[in-house]
Design an enzyme around this catalytic site. Sequence first.
Site, PDB file in Angstrom:
ATOM      1  N   TRP A  31       3.063   7.196  15.334  1.00  3.61           N
ATOM      2  CA  TRP A  31       3.346   8.622  15.522  1.00  3.61           C
ATOM      3  C   TRP A  31       2.118   9.435  15.121  1.00  3.61           C
ATOM      4  O   TRP A  31       1.522   9.123  14.090  1.00  3.61           O
ATOM      5  CB  TRP A  31       4.532   9.005  14.646  1.00  3.61           C
ATOM      6  CG  TRP A  31       4.962  10.448  14.687  1.00  3.61           C
ATOM      7  CD1 TRP A  31       5.961  10.972  15.435  1.00  3.61           C
ATOM      8  CD2 TRP A  31       4.435  11.540  13.929  1.00  3.61           C
ATOM      9  NE1 TRP A  31       6.090  12.322  15.201  1.00  3.61           N
ATOM     10  CE2 TRP A  31       5.153  12.706  14.272  1.00  3.61           C
ATOM     11  CE3 TRP A  31       3.409  11.678  12.994  1.00  3.61           C
ATOM     12  CZ2 TRP A  31       4.900  13.957  13.724  1.00  3.61           C
ATOM     13  CZ3 TRP A  31       3.137  12.921  12.442  1.00  3.61           C
ATOM     14  CH2 TRP A  31       3.885  14.043  12.812  1.00  3.61           C
ATOM     15  N   SER A  97       2.567   1.347  12.105  1.00  2.99           N
ATOM     16  CA  SER A  97       3.326   2.469  11.566  1.00  2.99           C
ATOM     17  C   SER A  97       4.685   2.582  12.258  1.00  2.99           C
ATOM     18  O   SER A  97       5.490   1.655  12.203  1.00  2.99           O
ATOM     19  CB  SER A  97       2.499   3.751  11.687  1.00  2.99           C
ATOM     20  OG  SER A  97       3.015   4.770  10.871  1.00  2.99           O
ATOM     21  N   THR A  98       4.961   3.689  12.956  1.00  2.00           N
ATOM     22  CA  THR A  98       6.210   3.797  13.718  1.00  2.00           C
ATOM     23  C   THR A  98       6.300   2.683  14.748  1.00  2.00           C
ATOM     24  O   THR A  98       7.387   2.160  15.026  1.00  2.00           O
ATOM     25  CB  THR A  98       6.292   5.167  14.417  1.00  2.00           C
ATOM     26  OG1 THR A  98       6.224   6.197  13.427  1.00  2.00           O
ATOM     27  CG2 THR A  98       7.571   5.313  15.216  1.00  2.00           C
ATOM     28  N   ALA A 124       0.821  -1.645   8.585  1.00  2.05           N
ATOM     29  CA  ALA A 124       1.108  -0.360   7.932  1.00  2.05           C
ATOM     30  C   ALA A 124       2.429   0.201   8.459  1.00  2.05           C
ATOM     31  O   ALA A 124       2.555   1.391   8.740  1.00  2.05           O
ATOM     32  CB  ALA A 124      -0.033   0.630   8.170  1.00  2.05           C
ATOM     33  N   ASP A 229      -2.559   2.988   1.179  1.00  3.90           N
ATOM     34  CA  ASP A 229      -1.891   3.695   2.274  1.00  3.90           C
ATOM     35  C   ASP A 229      -1.160   4.900   1.693  1.00  3.90           C
ATOM     36  O   ASP A 229      -0.200   4.752   0.946  1.00  3.90           O
ATOM     37  CB  ASP A 229      -0.913   2.746   2.974  1.00  3.90           C
ATOM     38  CG  ASP A 229      -0.361   3.308   4.275  1.00  3.90           C
ATOM     39  OD1 ASP A 229      -0.119   4.531   4.337  1.00  3.90           O
ATOM     40  OD2 ASP A 229      -0.161   2.517   5.222  1.00  3.90           O
ATOM     41  N   HIS A 258      -3.968   3.920   5.695  1.00  4.63           N
ATOM     42  CA  HIS A 258      -2.973   3.777   6.762  1.00  4.63           C
ATOM     43  C   HIS A 258      -3.656   3.530   8.101  1.00  4.63           C
ATOM     44  O   HIS A 258      -3.142   2.784   8.935  1.00  4.63           O
ATOM     45  CB  HIS A 258      -2.116   5.045   6.821  1.00  4.63           C
ATOM     46  CG  HIS A 258      -0.935   4.938   7.720  1.00  4.63           C
ATOM     47  ND1 HIS A 258       0.116   4.084   7.476  1.00  4.63           N
ATOM     48  CD2 HIS A 258      -0.624   5.576   8.884  1.00  4.63           C
ATOM     49  CE1 HIS A 258       1.018   4.196   8.432  1.00  4.63           C
ATOM     50  NE2 HIS A 258       0.592   5.088   9.305  1.00  4.63           N
TER      51      HIS A 258
END
Length: 278
Positions: A31, A97-98, A124, A229, A258
């Site tokens: 994201w 991430s997302t 991450a 992160d 991150h």
Amino acid sequence: MGTITTKDGTEIFFKDWGPKNAQPIMFHHGWPLSSDDWDTQMLFFVQRGFRVVAHDRRGHGRSAQVPEGHDMDHYAADAFAVAEHLDLRNAVHIGHSTGGGEVARYVARHGQPAGRVAKAVLVAAVPPIMLKTPAYPGGLPMEVFDGFRKGVADNRAQMFLDVPAGPFYGFNRPGAKVYEGVIRNWWRQGMMGSAKAHYDGIKAFSETDQTEDLKAITVPTLVMHGEDDQIVPIDNSARLAVKLLKNGTLKTYPGLSHGMLTVNADVLNADLLAFIKG
């Protein structure tokens, strides 16, 4: 590069590079970015003989700015629509991430029975859940995510400069080497997408409990996370996620951020290649 239309009529943009008979690697972005965030990895792996695929999540990048469906179920279903269209089998799915949450939901629900997934990588990544809950008391309070929502609603353009210029890549740390082009590219990718998708996506990446997704994954899964992160703290994500995976391995990176896939691509790409070939 091309597009597909999902069952609910959403047009999804994707890239497909390399030999069609080579082992595929499918990348799932974070994201509020796009498949362009994987440029370094896609070039690295296509040059080593792999087939590399990445798509723009609905409402992000060049995919349709639809008003609905900004949740993990739709994210995973859209990714499956791309994989099914391209008939990807024995694929390695890598999510950041997302996108790591998307990979977890994808593998758990769409990838394993048909033999479509060989391995998975969570980089991450947000699972099991970012939000503080009774089950995960070490999570972040709702106020953090309300702040993200306020940033998107009030002045998305400024927020999309502040995040990459600060905590995302660790550029706010003393002595950090700051890459202005990386900041601008993050902003460019973010502003291509829909404010509605980005606003709704905050709930998706913060409040989706993916405990059962992680438990359902049986393929070898590498969990990679920077120890510095500032976006997805390691203690309530990677260190918990690996305990829920049946066949998981955790690799942590002291001092990395991150956004380590971009600013430390040489290190991450080598480790990804070793895992895929191992």
